[in-house]
Design an enzyme around this catalytic site. Structure first.
Site, PDB file in Angstrom:
ATOM      1  N   GLN A 111       0.831  -1.198   0.000  1.00 16.52           N
ATOM      2  CA  GLN A 111       0.000   0.000   0.000  1.00 16.52           C
ATOM      3  C   GLN A 111       0.872   1.258   0.000  1.00 16.52           C
ATOM      4  O   GLN A 111       2.075   1.203   0.228  1.00 16.52           O
ATOM      5  CB  GLN A 111      -0.893   0.006   1.243  1.00 16.52           C
ATOM      6  CG  GLN A 111      -0.126  -0.029   2.551  1.00 16.52           C
ATOM      7  CD  GLN A 111      -0.909  -0.630   3.690  1.00 16.52           C
ATOM      8  OE1 GLN A 111      -2.127  -0.501   3.763  1.00 16.52           O
ATOM      9  NE2 GLN A 111      -0.218  -1.296   4.607  1.00 16.52           N
TER      10      GLN A 111
ATOM     11  N   GLY B 205      -2.325 -12.051   8.807  1.00 20.25           N
ATOM     12  CA  GLY B 205      -3.059 -12.484   9.983  1.00 20.25           C
ATOM     13  C   GLY B 205      -4.091 -13.552   9.695  1.00 20.25           C
ATOM     14  O   GLY B 205      -4.359 -14.413  10.544  1.00 20.25           O
TER      15      GLY B 205
ATOM     16  N   THR C 101      -7.898  -2.071   8.531  1.00 21.26           N
ATOM     17  CA  THR C 101      -8.337  -0.947   7.719  1.00 21.26           C
ATOM     18  C   THR C 101      -9.753  -1.244   7.230  1.00 21.26           C
ATOM     19  O   THR C 101     -10.384  -2.216   7.655  1.00 21.26           O
ATOM     20  CB  THR C 101      -7.389  -0.745   6.533  1.00 21.26           C
ATOM     21  OG1 THR C 101      -7.321  -1.972   5.787  1.00 21.26           O
ATOM     22  CG2 THR C 101      -5.992  -0.387   7.004  1.00 21.26           C
ATOM     23  N   ASP C 102     -10.276  -0.412   6.344  1.00 17.83           N
ATOM     24  CA  ASP C 102     -11.611  -0.655   5.794  1.00 17.83           C
ATOM     25  C   ASP C 102     -11.664  -2.010   5.091  1.00 17.83           C
ATOM     26  O   ASP C 102     -10.637  -2.516   4.625  1.00 17.83           O
ATOM     27  CB  ASP C 102     -11.980   0.449   4.795  1.00 17.83           C
ATOM     28  CG  ASP C 102     -12.189   1.795   5.473  1.00 17.83           C
ATOM     29  OD1 ASP C 102     -12.511   1.809   6.671  1.00 17.83           O
ATOM     30  OD2 ASP C 102     -12.027   2.828   4.792  1.00 17.83           O
TER      31      ASP C 102
ATOM     32  N   ASP D  49      -7.509  -5.192  14.305  1.00 21.12           N
ATOM     33  CA  ASP D  49      -7.292  -3.761  14.092  1.00 21.12           C
ATOM     34  C   ASP D  49      -7.037  -3.549  12.606  1.00 21.12           C
ATOM     35  O   ASP D  49      -5.904  -3.360  12.168  1.00 21.12           O
ATOM     36  CB  ASP D  49      -6.110  -3.277  14.938  1.00 21.12           C
ATOM     37  CG  ASP D  49      -5.917  -1.768  14.841  1.00 21.12           C
ATOM     38  OD1 ASP D  49      -6.783  -1.102  14.251  1.00 21.12           O
ATOM     39  OD2 ASP D  49      -4.905  -1.263  15.363  1.00 21.12           O
TER      40      ASP D  49
END
Length: 288
Positions: free
Chosen positions: A38, A145, A164-165, A162
């Site tokens: 990203q 994960g 992101t979108d 935890d």
């Protein structure tokens, strides 16, 4: 996206099908890179201090990070009778780790962040968040994960998602199949928590997240916290467990938390007890 940040006076994040935007006045661009996964940018802003962007989306700011991190770390810590092992999936900024290391009963904290560069950049620009990563109980794993969790059965007492979108490589963290893997990895009285977006700008179909959770866990609840940099500010979080109710604080931990909460900026036990009394729109959108 953030390709043309240099020379811009403002950065705007568009959301809700690009019909709404939040803007931040830029002092300077501190960091910008394209990692394997990203785009990672760090801005210094006039309004919220240092601001971390991932693929152009706001993730962490100096002004409000404590809300997200304190509720994710301290709610399960106050409900579970004895936490030994914790898993955090995502969370490369380290803020949730920082909260868990405040609890001496915890023996092991695994931080599984697929993009190692997020961790390294956060160490430079958000040292307050990453301060817990040097604790000897913390194991940093730059892995996927979704795959990591499949190796564990009945091991973790608390698992925090935890993410992101729910887009691209994070989309798999909101599925019923993944929640089942999380359940398998949890102990019999295990707790799972996750962020679940904004109920007003329901761009991703929040109820589907909760339907997937309810298909796996007997206890599924939701609460909110204000996140100034996130779309719409009004942010929801999911609590799921195999039996422990989120409002039943463990009596034996109250003396410890009475002292710890004096050092926190958001979380306290009074707030915790009332946080799961939610509004009608919140009930309708989540089904809780």
């Amino acid at each position: 996206m953030t390709e043309n940040l240099l020379g811009n006076e403002w950065y705007s994040e568009r959301y809700f099908h690009k019909n709404v935007a939040t803007s931040f006045k830029i002092k300077s661009v501190l960091h910008s890179e394209q990692s394997k996964y990203q785009k990672i940018d760090v801005l210094d802003t006039l309004g919220v201090g240092k601001l971390l962007l991932l693929d152009g989306k706001t993730m962490v700011s100096e002004i409000d990070e404590f809300v997200y991190h304190e509720v994710m770390g301290n709610i399960p810590a106050m409900v579970h009778p004895k936490i030994r092992n914790v898993l955090i999936i995502g969370g490369g900024d380290g803020g949730i780790v920082r909260e868990f290391v405040k609890h001496p009963e915890i023996e092991r904290i695994d931080l599984v962040e697929i993009d190692e560069r997020v961790i390294e950049v956060s160490k430079i620009y958000f040292p307050n968040c990453t301060s817990g990563l040097s604790d000897p109980r913390v194991n940093v794993k730059p892995q996927d994960g979704v795959e990591y969790i499949k190796s564990f059965k009945n091991f973790f007492d608390v698992i925090i998602i935890d993410s992101t979108d729910p887009e691209d490589f994070a989309a798999g963290l909101f599925t019923q199949e993944f929640y089942k893997h999380v359940s398998d990895a949890l102990t019999d009285n295990g707790i799972m928590m996750a962020q679940t977006e904004n109920p007003f700008y329901d761009e991703y179909g929040i109820k589907s997240f909760y339907d997937n959770l309810r298909a796996v866990y007997p206890v599924v609840k939701s609460f909110t916290g204000p996140m100034l940099i996130y779309p719409g500010v009004f942010w929801t979080f999911a609590y799921a467990s195999k039996g422990l109710l989120p409002t039943q604080l463990n009596e034996s931990k109250i003396p410890f938390m009475s002292e710890l909460q004096k050092t926190l900026k958001w979380y306290n036990m009074d707030w915790h007890r009332g946080a799961f009394n939610i509004s009608n729109i919140h009930k309708k959108v989540t089904g809780c």
